[in-house]
Design a protein around this motif. Structure first.
Motif, mmCIF file in Angstrom:
data_model
loop_
_atom_site.group_PDB
_atom_site.id
_atom_site.type_symbol
_atom_site.label_atom_id
_atom_site.label_comp_id
_atom_site.label_asym_id
_atom_site.label_seq_id
_atom_site.Cartn_x
_atom_site.Cartn_y
_atom_site.Cartn_z
ATOM 1 N N PHE A 1 44.650 33.281 31.045
ATOM 2 C CA PHE A 1 43.994 33.781 32.335
ATOM 3 C C PHE A 1 43.843 33.097 33.521
ATOM 4 O O PHE A 1 43.785 31.883 33.457
ATOM 5 N N GLU A 2 44.340 34.138 34.696
ATOM 6 C CA GLU A 2 44.599 33.267 35.785
ATOM 7 C C GLU A 2 44.709 34.349 37.045
ATOM 8 O O GLU A 2 44.981 35.634 36.582
ATOM 9 N N PRO A 3 44.451 34.012 38.273
ATOM 10 C CA PRO A 3 44.559 35.037 39.281
ATOM 11 C C PRO A 3 45.918 35.695 39.352
ATOM 12 O O PRO A 3 46.998 35.239 38.925
ATOM 13 N N GLN A 4 45.867 37.020 39.490
ATOM 14 C CA GLN A 4 46.983 37.924 39.848
ATOM 15 C C GLN A 4 46.945 38.788 41.029
ATOM 16 O O GLN A 4 45.928 38.603 41.839
ATOM 17 N N SER A 5 47.861 39.234 41.677
ATOM 18 C CA SER A 5 47.763 39.964 42.829
ATOM 19 C C SER A 5 46.607 41.173 42.741
ATOM 20 O O SER A 5 46.213 41.398 43.924
ATOM 21 N N TRP A 6 46.544 41.529 41.742
ATOM 22 C CA TRP A 6 45.459 42.641 41.728
ATOM 23 C C TRP A 6 44.152 42.282 41.096
ATOM 24 O O TRP A 6 43.274 43.147 41.072
ATOM 25 N N SER A 7 43.924 40.914 40.714
ATOM 26 C CA SER A 7 42.798 40.600 40.189
ATOM 27 C C SER A 7 42.462 39.231 40.206
ATOM 28 O O SER A 7 43.382 38.415 40.523
ATOM 29 N N GLN A 8 41.276 38.964 40.458
ATOM 30 C CA GLN A 8 40.628 37.235 40.439
ATOM 31 C C GLN A 8 40.998 36.729 39.238
ATOM 32 O O GLN A 8 41.063 35.547 39.370
ATOM 33 N N GLY A 9 41.221 37.331 38.365
ATOM 34 C CA GLY A 9 41.390 36.864 36.780
ATOM 35 C C GLY A 9 42.009 37.858 35.809
ATOM 36 O O GLY A 9 41.245 38.862 35.580
ATOM 37 N N PHE A 10 42.941 37.563 35.099
ATOM 38 C CA PHE A 10 43.715 38.529 34.292
ATOM 39 C C PHE A 10 44.090 37.700 33.158
ATOM 40 O O PHE A 10 44.842 36.595 33.529
ATOM 41 N N GLY A 11 44.194 37.975 31.700
ATOM 42 C CA GLY A 11 44.716 37.485 30.673
ATOM 43 C C GLY A 11 44.910 38.281 29.554
ATOM 44 O O GLY A 11 44.073 39.298 29.445
ATOM 45 N N MET A 12 45.577 37.964 28.672
ATOM 46 C CA MET A 12 45.740 38.598 27.127
ATOM 47 C C MET A 12 45.941 37.582 26.325
ATOM 48 O O MET A 12 46.346 36.597 26.207
ATOM 49 N N THR A 13 45.220 38.294 25.333
ATOM 50 C CA THR A 13 45.112 37.283 23.951
ATOM 51 C C THR A 13 44.934 37.996 22.771
ATOM 52 O O THR A 13 44.585 39.357 22.710
ATOM 53 N N MET A 14 45.513 37.442 21.599
ATOM 54 C CA MET A 14 45.329 38.089 20.402
ATOM 55 C C MET A 14 44.143 37.142 19.595
ATOM 56 O O MET A 14 44.447 36.093 19.378
ATOM 57 N N ASP A 15 43.003 38.003 19.215
ATOM 58 C CA ASP A 15 41.832 37.358 18.810
ATOM 59 C C ASP A 15 42.359 36.830 17.133
ATOM 60 O O ASP A 15 43.434 37.207 16.630
ATOM 61 N N ARG A 16 41.359 36.080 16.619
ATOM 62 C CA ARG A 16 41.706 35.593 15.285
ATOM 63 C C ARG A 16 41.714 36.618 14.312
ATOM 64 O O ARG A 16 42.103 36.427 13.018
ATOM 65 N N PHE A 17 41.272 37.783 14.614
ATOM 66 C CA PHE A 17 41.321 38.796 13.713
ATOM 67 C C PHE A 17 42.586 39.881 13.725
ATOM 68 O O PHE A 17 42.960 40.628 13.046
ATOM 69 N N GLY A 18 43.384 39.358 14.767
ATOM 70 C CA GLY A 18 44.763 39.994 14.977
ATOM 71 C C GLY A 18 44.599 41.139 15.822
ATOM 72 O O GLY A 18 45.592 41.991 16.104
ATOM 73 N N VAL A 19 43.642 41.586 16.601
ATOM 74 C CA VAL A 19 43.358 42.268 17.472
ATOM 75 C C VAL A 19 43.854 41.795 18.944
ATOM 76 O O VAL A 19 43.273 40.807 19.433
ATOM 77 N N ALA A 20 44.591 42.814 19.722
ATOM 78 C CA ALA A 20 45.113 42.213 21.097
ATOM 79 C C ALA A 20 44.206 42.817 22.270
ATOM 80 O O ALA A 20 43.712 43.823 21.962
ATOM 81 N N TRP A 21 43.689 41.934 23.229
ATOM 82 C CA TRP A 21 42.730 42.173 24.051
ATOM 83 C C TRP A 21 43.421 41.866 25.421
ATOM 84 O O TRP A 21 44.112 40.949 25.755
ATOM 85 N N VAL A 22 43.009 42.717 26.428
ATOM 86 C CA VAL A 22 43.495 42.505 27.735
ATOM 87 C C VAL A 22 42.119 42.473 28.592
ATOM 88 O O VAL A 22 41.497 43.253 28.414
ATOM 89 N N ILE A 23 42.237 41.296 29.227
ATOM 90 C CA ILE A 23 40.788 41.095 29.860
ATOM 91 C C ILE A 23 40.950 40.972 31.438
ATOM 92 O O ILE A 23 41.872 40.118 31.915
ATOM 93 N N ASP A 24 40.517 41.910 32.124
ATOM 94 C CA ASP A 24 40.565 41.791 33.767
ATOM 95 C C ASP A 24 39.267 41.625 34.307
ATOM 96 O O ASP A 24 38.272 41.958 33.831
ATOM 97 N N SER A 25 39.462 41.272 35.668
ATOM 98 C CA SER A 25 38.278 41.170 36.554
ATOM 99 C C SER A 25 38.234 41.831 37.748
ATOM 100 O O SER A 25 39.522 42.338 37.944
ATOM 101 N N PRO A 26 37.447 42.061 38.700
ATOM 102 C CA PRO A 26 37.412 42.620 39.850
ATOM 103 C C PRO A 26 38.922 42.208 40.712
ATOM 104 O O PRO A 26 39.117 41.321 40.559
ATOM 105 N N ALA A 27 39.274 43.223 41.563
ATOM 106 C CA ALA A 27 40.558 43.013 42.186
ATOM 107 C C ALA A 27 40.160 41.764 43.432
ATOM 108 O O ALA A 27 39.238 41.380 43.678
ATOM 109 N N ALA A 28 41.420 41.268 43.640
ATOM 110 C CA ALA A 28 41.575 40.022 44.281
ATOM 111 C C ALA A 28 40.962 40.453 45.806
ATOM 112 O O ALA A 28 41.240 41.434 46.130
ATOM 113 N N GLY A 29 40.313 39.362 46.164
ATOM 114 C CA GLY A 29 39.751 39.737 47.725
ATOM 115 C C GLY A 29 40.722 39.620 48.698
ATOM 116 O O GLY A 29 41.086 40.282 49.679
#
Length: 135
Positions: free
Chosen positions: A107-135
């Motif tokens: 999870f870290e800043p990207q050109s399109w987002s203040q914070g973005f990351g991807m994780t596979m939780d302990r149940f084996g489900v893939a998650w994409v987490i995004d935040s508002p666009a970078a200022g």
């Protein structure tokens, strides 16, 4: 119209959905097991009676559904995306879902987002987490 993602599990749907409700601030609307429906559970082995046949979480104006499959064959080709209201909220969700799982993209800043990351939780489900666009 509402489109709702539905996730298959291999016996841990109840635990996963309880966890997701806590992390995402959701409310569990339904958590129905085979045992809860005796008229439909005839022939279901005792060790599978507590498997969930229908779970539903309301998360704001969105929802997530799930169930334990009798013959679970794994997951491929999908992820659940959360577009958080703030970078702090996104980071907290990412960190909570990553506990006991595998971080796929930190999870870290990207050109399109203040914070973005991807994780596979302990149940084996893939998650994409995004935040508002970078200022």
């Amino acid at each position: 119209m509402k489109v709702v993602a539905n996730i298959d599990f291999d016996g841990d749907c109840r635990e996963a959905f309880t966890t997701y409700a806590k992390i995402l601030g959701g409310e569990i609307r339904a958590m129905i097991s085979n045992r809860d429906m005796p008229e439909m559970a005839e022939g279901v082995p005792e060790d599978r009676l507590d498997r969930i046949v229908h779970a539903w979480i309301d998360i704001g104006d969105q929802a997530l559904m799930g169930q334990d499959m009798q013959d679970f064959s794994g997951r491929k080709g999908y992820s659940v995306t959360v577009s958080a209201d703030s970078v702090d909220q996104a980071r907290a969700i990412f960190n909570a879902l990553s506990e006991g799982g595998d971080v796929l993209m930190a999870f870290e800043p990207q050109s399109w987002s203040q914070g973005f990351g991807m994780t596979m939780d302990r149940f084996g489900v893939a998650w994409v987490i995004d935040s508002p666009a970078a200022g």
